[in-house]
Design an enzyme around this catalytic site. Structure first.
Site: not given
Ligand code: OAD
Length: 244
Positions: A106, A121, A129, A149, A152, A189, A191, A215
């Protein structure tokens, strides 16, 4: 131990660490209003992210995949960094050996002012490109439906890591080096499901780091020494501002 004691322990560890590495996931941006991956709102039209964020989807329907990214860019362009993103900038400024690894695409960490950052990521704000590999960064929402691009004229794709794709080897190498630096490893934050980031806390611990997780719930992250349950935007500033 009471939460206040846990916070004090974490704060003291952070204040005395010679090296700090931070791993963030979607949870740090949740308090800015960005939807997490595995929460509600994971659907766009009838598609799941797993169906759109793939090289195969882009090859067969680039216009649908781009439409989804235009939509995501639009939503995220309205979001601002929150106190957790800002506290990490203060920490970076105070600690000479600091690395922020984020799984988020983001761009809210760079917008807050983070510089020593690895966007593992990729980023929604960069395009790559398909032919010459040139990277273009554009925060403007005024993109063509299918951007091309400047050099090219080939099709650009979002510079993000899709399902089934490998992480940029340089980003992975730098992340692993940061995980091996000892000191404190902070996980905020995520999972802890998606590799390789899901293993970083274990690697850091193996290399002597004190690992702290923040978390809203107990996650899948193994090998943490201390878990602080709460919202990132409330907990992270408490750990950092008191010391630096
Ligand atoms: P997830 O959506 O899997 O997990 C988000 C985590 O944040 C969870 O454990 C929630 O409990 C926690 N959470 C939610 N709100 C919160 C808050 N206000 N404060 C603290 N914790 C909070 O997201 P990611 O773990 O980032 O990859 O996911 C990993 C990757 O999975 C992403 O980067 C993406 C996806 O596939 C790609 O796109 C390559």
């Amino acid at each position: 131990m009471l939460t206040e004691n846990l916070i004090k322990t974490a704060r003291d560890r952070i204040a005395s660490a010679h090296s700090i590495t931070v791993l963030t996931g979607a949870g740090i941006s949740a308090d800015s209003g960005v939807p997490t991956f595995r929460g509600e709102g994971g659907l766009w039209k009838q598609f799941r992210a797993e169906e759109l964020a793939t090289p195969e989807a882009f090859e067969s329907h680039p216009e649908i995949v781009w439409e989804w990214y235009h939509w995501r860019r639009q939503i995220i362009s309205e979001k601002r960094p929150n106190p957790a993103h800002e506290a990490l900038v203060s920490l970076e400024n105070a600690c000479p050996s600091f690395t922020l690894i984020t799984q988020n695409v983001d761009g809210l960490h760079p917008l807050a002012g983070s510089r020593k950052i690895i966007e593992l990521h990729g980023s929604l704000w960069r395009m790559r490109c398909m032919r010459c590999g040139r990277i273009t960064e554009k925060r403007s929402l005024e993109l063509p439906r299918l951007p091309h691009c400047d050099l090219c004229r080939s099709l650009l794709r979002p510079d993000v890591v899709w399902f089934g794709e490998a992480i940029n080897p340089l980003h992975l190498k730098k992340s692993l080096e940061a995980c091996q630096g000892g000191g404190v490893f902070l996980v905020i934050g995520t999972s802890g499901i998606v590799q390789p980031a899901a293993s970083f806390a274990s690697i850091a611990k193996e290399h002597g780091a004190f690992t702290i997780e923040i978390n809203r719930v107990d996650s899948e992250i193994a090998d943490r020494d201390l878990l602080l349950i709460g919202r990132a935007s409330e907990v992270v500033p408490q750990l950092i501002h008191a010391n630096h």
